[in-house]
Design a protein around this motif. Sequence first.
Motif, mmCIF file in Angstrom:
data_model
loop_
_atom_site.group_PDB
_atom_site.id
_atom_site.type_symbol
_atom_site.label_atom_id
_atom_site.label_comp_id
_atom_site.label_asym_id
_atom_site.label_seq_id
_atom_site.Cartn_x
_atom_site.Cartn_y
_atom_site.Cartn_z
ATOM 1 N N ALA A 1 0.828 -1.214 0.000
ATOM 2 C CA ALA A 1 0.000 0.000 0.000
ATOM 3 C C ALA A 1 0.858 1.257 0.000
ATOM 4 O O ALA A 1 0.585 2.211 -0.731
ATOM 5 N N LEU A 2 1.909 1.255 0.819
ATOM 6 C CA LEU A 2 2.805 2.423 0.862
ATOM 7 C C LEU A 2 3.485 2.650 -0.487
ATOM 8 O O LEU A 2 3.556 3.783 -0.971
ATOM 9 N N ALA A 3 4.007 1.569 -1.081
ATOM 10 C CA ALA A 3 4.680 1.703 -2.377
ATOM 11 C C ALA A 3 3.706 2.161 -3.453
ATOM 12 O O ALA A 3 4.040 3.013 -4.284
ATOM 13 N N TRP A 4 2.503 1.627 -3.453
ATOM 14 C CA TRP A 4 1.497 2.013 -4.441
ATOM 15 C C TRP A 4 1.144 3.494 -4.298
ATOM 16 O O TRP A 4 1.079 4.217 -5.289
ATOM 17 N N VAL A 5 0.927 3.940 -3.069
ATOM 18 C CA VAL A 5 0.629 5.359 -2.843
ATOM 19 C C VAL A 5 1.821 6.210 -3.280
ATOM 20 O O VAL A 5 1.641 7.277 -3.868
ATOM 21 N N GLY A 6 3.039 5.730 -3.041
ATOM 22 C CA GLY A 6 4.234 6.463 -3.467
ATOM 23 C C GLY A 6 4.327 6.621 -4.974
ATOM 24 O O GLY A 6 4.817 7.633 -5.476
ATOM 25 N N VAL A 7 3.843 5.640 -5.715
ATOM 26 C CA VAL A 7 3.839 5.725 -7.183
ATOM 27 C C VAL A 7 2.763 6.700 -7.656
ATOM 28 O O VAL A 7 2.984 7.508 -8.556
ATOM 29 N N ILE A 8 1.595 6.647 -7.056
ATOM 30 C CA ILE A 8 0.450 7.439 -7.503
ATOM 31 C C ILE A 8 0.504 8.890 -7.010
ATOM 32 O O ILE A 8 0.151 9.820 -7.739
ATOM 33 N N LEU A 9 0.943 9.108 -5.781
ATOM 34 C CA LEU A 9 0.874 10.418 -5.134
ATOM 35 C C LEU A 9 1.447 11.577 -5.955
ATOM 36 O O LEU A 9 0.775 12.595 -6.112
ATOM 37 N N PRO A 10 2.653 11.466 -6.528
ATOM 38 C CA PRO A 10 3.180 12.606 -7.298
ATOM 39 C C PRO A 10 2.350 12.966 -8.530
ATOM 40 O O PRO A 10 2.431 14.081 -9.026
ATOM 41 N N HIS A 11 1.535 12.046 -9.012
ATOM 42 C CA HIS A 11 0.695 12.320 -10.172
ATOM 43 C C HIS A 11 -0.636 12.961 -9.773
ATOM 44 O O HIS A 11 -1.338 13.513 -10.608
ATOM 45 N N VAL A 12 -0.949 12.875 -8.496
ATOM 46 C CA VAL A 12 -2.210 13.429 -7.999
ATOM 47 C C VAL A 12 -1.977 14.798 -7.357
ATOM 48 O O VAL A 12 -2.736 15.731 -7.595
ATOM 49 N N LEU A 13 -0.934 14.908 -6.565
ATOM 50 C CA LEU A 13 -0.616 16.167 -5.871
ATOM 51 C C LEU A 13 0.765 16.660 -6.282
ATOM 52 O O LEU A 13 1.759 15.961 -6.062
ATOM 53 N N MET A 14 0.812 17.832 -6.856
ATOM 54 C CA MET A 14 2.097 18.400 -7.252
ATOM 55 C C MET A 14 2.935 18.704 -6.010
ATOM 56 O O MET A 14 2.410 19.069 -4.971
ATOM 57 N N GLY A 15 4.247 18.534 -6.132
ATOM 58 C CA GLY A 15 5.155 18.847 -5.046
ATOM 59 C C GLY A 15 5.308 17.738 -4.020
ATOM 60 O O GLY A 15 5.909 17.941 -2.972
ATOM 61 N N THR A 16 4.777 16.561 -4.328
ATOM 62 C CA THR A 16 4.871 15.463 -3.370
ATOM 63 C C THR A 16 5.860 14.383 -3.811
ATOM 64 O O THR A 16 5.858 13.283 -3.272
ATOM 65 N N ARG A 17 6.718 14.708 -4.756
ATOM 66 C CA ARG A 17 7.681 13.709 -5.236
ATOM 67 C C ARG A 17 8.598 13.188 -4.136
ATOM 68 O O ARG A 17 8.808 11.977 -4.048
ATOM 69 N N PRO A 18 9.162 14.044 -3.253
ATOM 70 C CA PRO A 18 10.013 13.498 -2.179
ATOM 71 C C PRO A 18 9.242 12.556 -1.246
ATOM 72 O O PRO A 18 9.764 11.527 -0.825
ATOM 73 N N THR A 19 8.010 12.891 -0.959
ATOM 74 C CA THR A 19 7.182 12.020 -0.117
ATOM 75 C C THR A 19 6.902 10.706 -0.828
ATOM 76 O O THR A 19 6.985 9.631 -0.226
ATOM 77 N N GLY A 20 6.590 10.799 -2.115
ATOM 78 C CA GLY A 20 6.352 9.591 -2.903
ATOM 79 C C GLY A 20 7.575 8.698 -2.954
ATOM 80 O O GLY A 20 7.477 7.484 -2.822
ATOM 81 N N THR A 21 8.754 9.302 -3.107
ATOM 82 C CA THR A 21 9.999 8.537 -3.128
ATOM 83 C C THR A 21 10.210 7.817 -1.800
ATOM 84 O O THR A 21 10.560 6.639 -1.775
ATOM 85 N N ALA A 22 9.994 8.517 -0.701
ATOM 86 C CA ALA A 22 10.155 7.897 0.625
ATOM 87 C C ALA A 22 9.166 6.750 0.813
ATOM 88 O O ALA A 22 9.530 5.687 1.338
ATOM 89 N N LEU A 23 7.924 6.943 0.375
ATOM 90 C CA LEU A 23 6.917 5.888 0.495
ATOM 91 C C LEU A 23 7.292 4.664 -0.339
ATOM 92 O O LEU A 23 7.102 3.526 0.100
ATOM 93 N N ILE A 24 7.824 4.883 -1.529
ATOM 94 C CA ILE A 24 8.243 3.769 -2.382
ATOM 95 C C ILE A 24 9.365 2.991 -1.717
ATOM 96 O O ILE A 24 9.346 1.759 -1.667
ATOM 97 N N ILE A 25 10.362 3.695 -1.199
ATOM 98 C CA ILE A 25 11.507 3.019 -0.583
ATOM 99 C C ILE A 25 11.073 2.203 0.636
ATOM 100 O O ILE A 25 11.418 1.024 0.766
ATOM 101 N N VAL A 26 10.316 2.815 1.535
ATOM 102 C CA VAL A 26 9.856 2.106 2.734
ATOM 103 C C VAL A 26 8.913 0.960 2.356
ATOM 104 O O VAL A 26 9.047 -0.166 2.861
#
Length: 144
Positions: free
Chosen positions: A88-113
């Motif tokens: 779930a965390l990795a999936w949200v990390g992939v989707i999040l930057p495409h839904v909310l601008m400026g969330t790429r660092p958060t998405g990257t952290a979610l993907i890694i964890v």
Amino acid sequence: MSFGRQSFGLVGSLFVSACCLGAGPILAALAAAFGFSAFHSVLNIYVLAPLMTVSVLWIMWNLSIQGRALAGAVSRYAPFWIGLVGGALAWVGVILPHVLMGTRPTGTALIIVGMALLVGASVWSLIDQRRRYSKANSSVHSNV
């Protein structure tokens, strides 16, 4: 459950994660070299998101099979729950930057964890499977 079936989902989700963490531009450059310059935006949301969804669902399905076989029920199998949270965390990390601008660092952290948890749960499951197989073989050989 076979190692090949479980590793199939891991390879897919690791590929998606690698693309989201930096390999995407390499694929986009290769696509541009062949005249598919619009491929980058298509790759991000229309290819990677469904691939991540299918990969995570595939892993969760395999972990649920493993949970029923080893623990008697999925609800009592810790690798399933760890994999579910990680997926779930990795999936949200992939989707999040495409839904909310400026969330790429958060998405990257979610993907890694998330991928660390997903890989850890899968490895734990494979070790459990191997342990069960070894125990079954040793009991068969001792009865002969």
